[in-house]
Design an enzyme around this catalytic site. Structure first.
Site, mmCIF file in Angstrom:
data_model
loop_
_atom_site.group_PDB
_atom_site.id
_atom_site.type_symbol
_atom_site.label_atom_id
_atom_site.label_comp_id
_atom_site.label_asym_id
_atom_site.label_seq_id
_atom_site.Cartn_x
_atom_site.Cartn_y
_atom_site.Cartn_z
ATOM 1 N N CYS A 112 40.422 -16.822 -2.658
ATOM 2 C CA CYS A 112 40.863 -15.915 -1.590
ATOM 3 C C CYS A 112 41.564 -16.646 -0.455
ATOM 4 O O CYS A 112 42.130 -16.011 0.430
ATOM 5 C CB CYS A 112 39.685 -15.129 -1.040
ATOM 6 S SG CYS A 112 38.819 -14.271 -2.338
ATOM 7 N N HIS A 253 41.776 -12.398 5.551
ATOM 8 C CA HIS A 253 41.432 -12.004 4.188
ATOM 9 C C HIS A 253 40.515 -10.784 4.257
ATOM 10 O O HIS A 253 39.509 -10.780 4.978
ATOM 11 C CB HIS A 253 40.748 -13.160 3.471
ATOM 12 C CG HIS A 253 40.129 -12.771 2.173
ATOM 13 N ND1 HIS A 253 40.816 -12.024 1.232
ATOM 14 C CD2 HIS A 253 38.899 -12.993 1.654
ATOM 15 C CE1 HIS A 253 40.023 -11.808 0.200
ATOM 16 N NE2 HIS A 253 38.859 -12.386 0.426
ATOM 17 N N ASN A 283 38.774 -5.830 -1.678
ATOM 18 C CA ASN A 283 39.079 -7.265 -1.609
ATOM 19 C C ASN A 283 39.971 -7.642 -2.791
ATOM 20 O O ASN A 283 39.509 -7.675 -3.935
ATOM 21 C CB ASN A 283 37.746 -8.030 -1.651
ATOM 22 C CG ASN A 283 37.933 -9.538 -1.696
ATOM 23 O OD1 ASN A 283 39.024 -10.031 -1.930
ATOM 24 N ND2 ASN A 283 36.852 -10.265 -1.490
HETATM 25 N N1 ACO Z 1 25.142 0.028 -4.100
HETATM 26 C C1 ACO Z 1 23.903 0.313 -3.704
HETATM 27 N N2 ACO Z 1 23.001 -0.644 -3.437
HETATM 28 C C2 ACO Z 1 23.396 -1.909 -3.566
HETATM 29 C C3 ACO Z 1 24.688 -2.277 -3.978
HETATM 30 C C4 ACO Z 1 25.581 -1.247 -4.260
HETATM 31 N N3 ACO Z 1 26.843 -1.471 -4.639
HETATM 32 N N4 ACO Z 1 24.782 -3.619 -4.009
HETATM 33 C C5 ACO Z 1 23.588 -4.103 -3.630
HETATM 34 N N5 ACO Z 1 22.742 -3.070 -3.371
HETATM 35 C C6 ACO Z 1 21.362 -3.131 -2.940
HETATM 36 C C7 ACO Z 1 20.697 -4.428 -3.338
HETATM 37 O O1 ACO Z 1 20.189 -4.361 -4.642
HETATM 38 C C8 ACO Z 1 19.600 -4.528 -2.307
HETATM 39 O O2 ACO Z 1 18.535 -3.707 -2.701
HETATM 40 P P1 ACO Z 1 17.015 -4.205 -2.529
HETATM 41 O O3 ACO Z 1 16.830 -4.393 -1.035
HETATM 42 O O4 ACO Z 1 16.222 -3.093 -3.118
HETATM 43 O O5 ACO Z 1 16.929 -5.495 -3.290
HETATM 44 C C9 ACO Z 1 20.213 -3.897 -1.062
HETATM 45 O O6 ACO Z 1 21.329 -3.114 -1.517
HETATM 46 C C10 ACO Z 1 20.692 -4.898 -0.039
HETATM 47 O O7 ACO Z 1 21.479 -5.894 -0.711
HETATM 48 P P2 ACO Z 1 22.142 -7.079 0.069
HETATM 49 O O8 ACO Z 1 22.815 -7.996 -0.908
HETATM 50 O O9 ACO Z 1 21.153 -7.663 1.025
HETATM 51 O O10 ACO Z 1 23.241 -6.288 0.889
HETATM 52 P P3 ACO Z 1 24.116 -6.800 2.069
HETATM 53 O O11 ACO Z 1 23.876 -5.981 3.262
HETATM 54 O O12 ACO Z 1 24.054 -8.285 2.201
HETATM 55 O O13 ACO Z 1 25.581 -6.445 1.573
HETATM 56 C C11 ACO Z 1 27.483 -7.477 0.584
HETATM 57 C C12 ACO Z 1 26.072 -7.028 0.353
HETATM 58 C C13 ACO Z 1 28.354 -6.271 0.928
HETATM 59 C C14 ACO Z 1 27.995 -8.089 -0.728
HETATM 60 C C15 ACO Z 1 27.534 -8.508 1.726
HETATM 61 O O14 ACO Z 1 26.554 -9.504 1.527
HETATM 62 C C16 ACO Z 1 28.862 -9.153 1.868
HETATM 63 O O15 ACO Z 1 29.849 -8.531 2.179
HETATM 64 N N6 ACO Z 1 28.954 -10.479 1.650
HETATM 65 C C17 ACO Z 1 30.195 -11.173 1.677
HETATM 66 C C18 ACO Z 1 30.806 -11.010 0.351
HETATM 67 C C19 ACO Z 1 32.264 -11.351 0.364
HETATM 68 O O16 ACO Z 1 32.951 -11.099 1.309
HETATM 69 N N7 ACO Z 1 32.670 -11.909 -0.749
HETATM 70 C C20 ACO Z 1 33.981 -12.203 -1.000
HETATM 71 C C21 ACO Z 1 34.511 -13.330 -0.143
HETATM 72 S S1 ACO Z 1 35.348 -14.471 -1.032
HETATM 73 C C22 ACO Z 1 36.344 -13.684 -2.012
HETATM 74 O O17 ACO Z 1 37.013 -12.835 -1.521
HETATM 75 C C23 ACO Z 1 36.379 -13.996 -3.503
#
Ligand code: ACO
Length: 327
Positions: A112, A253, A283
């Site tokens: 990215c 990004h 993304n």
């Molecule tokens: N729908 C519903 N529930 C979900 C989903 C979904 N799509 N995905 C995860 N959950 C659940 C999980 O299972 C978890 O449940 P649990 O508490 O029962 O275990 C709960 O939601 C919370 O999960 P977290 O992973 O803690 O959620 P978080 O608030 O951290 O959000 C996210 C996840 C959106 C991925 C966040 O961590 C994030 O944006 N991180 C950065 C990711 C990123 O930007 N990556 C790309 C950058 S680099 C590139 O572009 C290649």
């Protein structure tokens, strides 16, 4: 020393939109969860008839048209992608599709961050006076490598392609940059080759396998992004002898709206200066910055003379920022 001017932008139009509601028919998720955690409402996916090459070429054609540069005038094509049609590289196929017969073309992979890394790489060729017209493309078709049964990753990504044309100019409009890598954090975000030994002959074995779908530690990537991105933008601003008050537009990004908001907050940049197309595109990896830039230019938001702070971050891990003046 010659400088660098950004003279055109373009992006590809993907016809297939995949809404959160449609995705929730496939995995246990909801529009509400995805939109509140990421800002994404839909993403586009490449149709089976699209290729990385065709999308990248369409974006480049549109950028060349805005720049009023013909394909025959292009000296260099840099294709930032992690998802080429051909593991040997797709830039040469883009060159052929454009008819840019004089150009040398090659791929550059930095996930990215790829577009920012490619932009800065292109600038070095222009500053040394070697080339006059360069096309930098960011394009990815992550839908090929997404695990569509993994709700923690499949809701985040989309496909796309964007491009810019850089031209040698008297005044340098790449005002400052900073690029970083930390391979010790590679495990946080992977699209890794996975293989088993396969006996070739006698006691000689080779690896047989394929790339496994994307895996990500979302929380770690989030923490990494909100701490490193403001830092790298400040370093690039310092090199440009500018401050955050000079930023007309932040074009980051497009990974997650919460990351964009947190970075803007830490830098004290008002949210109405932050370009976001998260809701419509998700993304799109290396494509996200040039698509966001192109949309903002075509919407007449970004005007000649505006100072753009751009930053990419992602797998590697890699991150980097560039401070640019538009045209
Ligand atoms: N729908 C519903 N529930 C979900 C989903 C979904 N799509 N995905 C995860 N959950 C659940 C999980 O299972 C978890 O449940 P649990 O508490 O029962 O275990 C709960 O939601 C919370 O999960 P977290 O992973 O803690 O959620 P978080 O608030 O951290 O959000 C996210 C996840 C959106 C991925 C966040 O961590 C994030 O944006 N991180 C950065 C990711 C990123 O930007 N990556 C790309 C950058 S680099 C590139 O572009 C290649």
């Amino acid at each position: 020393m010659p400088g660098v001017s950004l003279v055109g932008s373009g992006s590809a139009r993907l016809s297939v939109a995949l809404s959160n509601d449609a995705l929730s028919q496939r995995v246990d998720t909801s529009d509400d969860w995805i939109a509140s955690r990421t800002g994404i409402r839909q993403r586009h996916v490449a149709a089976p008839t699209d290729s990385l090459t065709s999308l990248a070429a369409e974006a480049a054609r549109n950028a060349l048209a805005m720049a009023q540069v013909s394909a025959g005038e292009v000296d260099l094509i840099l294709l930032a992608t992690s998802t080429p049609d051909d593991l040997f590289g797709s830039a040469c196929q883009v060159q052929a599709a454009l008819g840019a017969t004089r150009a040398v073309a090659f791929d550059l992979t930095a996930a990215c961050s790829g577009f920012v890394f490619a932009l800065v790489t292109a600038a070095q060729y222009l500053r040394t006076g070697v080339y006059k017209n360069v096309v930098v493309i960011g394009a990815d078709v992550l839908s090929r490598w997404t695990d569509w049964s993994d709700r923690t990753t499949c809701v985040l990504f989309g496909d796309g392609a964007g491009a810019v044309v850089l031209r040698a100019a008297e005044r340098d409009r790449l005002l400052g940059f900073e690029l970083c890598s930390d391979g010790s954090l590679n495990h946080c975000l992977n699209l890794a080759y996975q293989s088993d030994p396969a006996v070739l002959v006698g006691d000689i074995a080779v690896q047989e396998g394929t790339f496994a779908p994307i895996t990500m530690n979302g929380r770690e990537v989030y923490k990494f992004a909100v701490s490193r991105v403001p830092e790298v933008i400040e370093k690039a601003l310092f090199r440009a002898s500018l401050t955050t008050a000079d930023i007309s537009w932040m074009v980051l990004h497009q990974a997650n709206q919460r990351i964009l908001d947190a970075v803007a907050d830490r830098l004290g940049v008002p949210l109405d200066r932050v370009v976001s197309n998260m809701a419509r595109h998700g993304n799109t990896s290396a494509a996200s910055i040039p698509i966001a830039l192109d949309e903002a230019v075509r919407a007449n938001k970004i005007q000649p003379g505006d100072v753009i702070a751009t930053a990419g971050f992602g797998a590697g891990l890699t991150w980097g920022a560039a401070i640019l003046e538009w045209q």
